[in-house]
Design an enzyme around this catalytic site. Structure first.
Site, PDB file in Angstrom:
ATOM      1  N   CYS A  76       0.742  -1.213  -0.062  1.00  0.00           N
ATOM      2  CA  CYS A  76       0.169   0.017   0.016  1.00  0.00           C
ATOM      3  C   CYS A  76       0.689   1.373  -0.032  1.00  0.00           C
ATOM      4  CB  CYS A  76      -1.013   0.198   1.286  1.00  0.00           C
ATOM      5  SG  CYS A  76       0.018  -0.178   2.850  1.00  0.00           S
ATOM      6  N   THR A  98       6.100   6.383  -6.713  1.00  0.00           N
ATOM      7  CA  THR A  98       7.091   7.207  -7.718  1.00  0.00           C
ATOM      8  C   THR A  98       6.968   8.609  -7.704  1.00  0.00           C
ATOM      9  OG1 THR A  98       5.765   6.676  -9.467  1.00  0.00           O
ATOM     10  CG2 THR A  98       7.103   4.964  -9.069  1.00  0.00           C
ATOM     11  N   ARG A 145      12.780  -0.204  -3.471  1.00  0.00           N
ATOM     12  CA  ARG A 145      12.069  -0.603  -5.033  1.00  0.00           C
ATOM     13  C   ARG A 145      12.837  -0.122  -5.888  1.00  0.00           C
ATOM     14  NH1 ARG A 145       6.134   1.231  -6.631  1.00  0.00           N
ATOM     15  NH2 ARG A 145       5.317  -0.830  -7.115  1.00  0.00           N
ATOM     16  N   ARG A 181       6.914   3.955 -18.163  1.00  0.00           N
ATOM     17  CA  ARG A 181       6.073   4.902 -18.316  1.00  0.00           C
ATOM     18  C   ARG A 181       5.892   5.517 -16.828  1.00  0.00           C
ATOM     19  NH1 ARG A 181       1.787   2.347 -15.660  1.00  0.00           N
ATOM     20  NH2 ARG A 181       1.473   0.158 -15.967  1.00  0.00           N
ATOM     21  N   TYR A 211       9.640  -3.806 -10.024  1.00  0.00           N
ATOM     22  CA  TYR A 211       8.119  -3.622 -10.491  1.00  0.00           C
ATOM     23  C   TYR A 211       8.453  -3.570 -12.000  1.00  0.00           C
ATOM     24  CZ  TYR A 211       3.628  -1.659 -11.774  1.00  0.00           C
ATOM     25  OH  TYR A 211       2.320  -1.422 -11.923  1.00  0.00           O
ATOM     26  N   HIS A 269       3.053  -7.658  -8.196  1.00  0.00           N
ATOM     27  CA  HIS A 269       2.213  -8.114  -9.067  1.00  0.00           C
ATOM     28  C   HIS A 269       2.283  -9.230  -9.872  1.00  0.00           C
ATOM     29  CE1 HIS A 269       1.169  -4.205  -6.938  1.00  0.00           C
ATOM     30  NE2 HIS A 269       1.675  -3.354  -8.244  1.00  0.00           N
ATOM     31  N   ASP A 280      -2.879  -2.508  -2.295  1.00  0.00           N
ATOM     32  CA  ASP A 280      -2.385  -1.459  -3.293  1.00  0.00           C
ATOM     33  C   ASP A 280      -3.048  -0.108  -3.247  1.00  0.00           C
ATOM     34  OD1 ASP A 280      -0.477  -0.454  -5.305  1.00  0.00           O
ATOM     35  OD2 ASP A 280      -2.019  -0.590  -6.737  1.00  0.00           O
ATOM     36  N   ASN A 295      -2.930   5.518 -10.811  1.00  0.00           N
ATOM     37  CA  ASN A 295      -2.744   5.472 -11.966  1.00  0.00           C
ATOM     38  C   ASN A 295      -3.850   4.389 -12.707  1.00  0.00           C
ATOM     39  OD1 ASN A 295      -0.652   7.158 -13.130  1.00  0.00           O
ATOM     40  ND2 ASN A 295       0.541   6.025 -11.390  1.00  0.00           N
TER      41      ASN A 295
END
Length: 309
Positions: free
Chosen positions: A32, A77, A124, A130, A157, A181, A257, A262
């Site tokens: 999260c 991010t 991370r 993108r 990721y 994921h 999450d 996004n």
């Protein structure tokens, strides 16, 4: 300072349903985020998006509403390598949250120790083009080698099509590697097809690799739940997540999450996401490993060891 939200941004669900599934005692939401608030913790100038604020108070209220005990908060991010919002949430969690930070190669040893004291246990690395600009792999490897003595791990990721070119780099990392994921598989393809088989083989060959079986709302092709709130939504993702849980039961994690950055087509109800869990972890033993034992071993190892000594 004001931060206008990215046009078309979907805010998180205002009133999530209380899930039918009751998580086991001590369950951890292991993926999260917190966003801002921007007036206190400004968003990074180099960000690719500007979210709506999502505070630690709101995150902890959701944790309690869904029946969870702890959180693992992952640096977003939109905050770049400024981990102040993350650290603030950790230090106000009464020990019930751990963190995954974003750091640059110029971070000092003292700052790494400060992050550790606050509750950070990983970094991370984002390879989704993108969302972030490219970071040289030698810089990422240098960071990984510096955090390894702290007992931290690396979260990666990426998207499934990029695994072949990332395989060697991931294999060389000197820590536990947690994949976000499930590596974003294309769930319109067969679960036994070559793309997902490659990810499963990657986990099989590398016992230090874990996976989050998270974000069915990002992976689904069947669309959002019906308006009446069907409890078996995102069914096209189930075979993939169940395969990972049943094949590697001691190396899987789950999380909401929240607040779901996004997303483009719909905003999930977090209560329904919790009700996704028994479809992918079909026994009480698998549910306990997914939600309690595995995240406790990774993020609260001392407490886990004391409870099992």
């Amino acid at each position: 300072m004001e931060f206008p939200v990215t046009p078309g941004w979907l805010p998180y669900h205002p009133d999530p349903a209380r899930p039918h599934f009751v998580p086991p005692a001590g369950a951890v939401d292991a993926h999260c985020h917190v966003f801002g608030p921007g007036a206190i913790f400004p968003y990074a100038p180099e960000r690719k998006y500007t979210p709506c604020d999502a505070s630690r108070e709101q995150l902890f209220a959701l944790r309690d509403r869904l029946g969870f005990s702890r959180n693992v908060i992952v640096q977003a991010t939109c905050h770049g390598a400024d981990n102040r919002a993350l650290v603030d949430a950790l230090t106000h969690s009464a020990g019930r949250a751990r963190g995954v930070a974003t750091v640059r190669r110029d971070i000092s040893d003292a700052d790494l120790q400060s992050l550790h004291a606050a509750g950070v246990r990983g970094v991370r690395f984002n390879f989704v083009k993108r969302l972030v600009d490219f970071t040289p792999r030698e810089e990422l490897m240098e960071i990984a080698e510096r955090i390894a003595p702290l007992g931290w791990h690396v979260v990666v990721y990426f998207e499934a099509v990029d695994l072949p070119e990332l395989w060697d780099f991931f294999s060389a990392l000197p820590t536990i590697v947690v994949v976000d994921h499930m590596g974003r598989p294309d769930v319109s393809k067969p679960v036994d097809g070559p793309e997902f088989a490659l990810f499963m083989e990657f986990m099989r060959r590398h016992p230090n690799v874990w996976s989050k079986v998270t974000c069915p709302e990002r992976l689904t092709h069947s669309g959002p739940p019906a308006l009446d709130g069907e409890r078996d939504a995102y069914r096209d993702v189930v075979p993939f997540a169940r395969r990972v849980v049943e094949t590697f039961p001691d190396r899987v994690l789950w999380g909401t999450d929240w607040p779901h950055p996004n997303l483009k087509d719909h905003m999930p109800d977090d209560g329904l996401l919790v009700d996704f869990i028994p479809h992918i972890a079909t026994t009480a033993e698998l549910q306990r490993k997914l939600l309690v034992d595995n995240p406790m071993r990774l993020y609260w190892p001392e407490q886990y060891a004391a409870a099992h000594s």
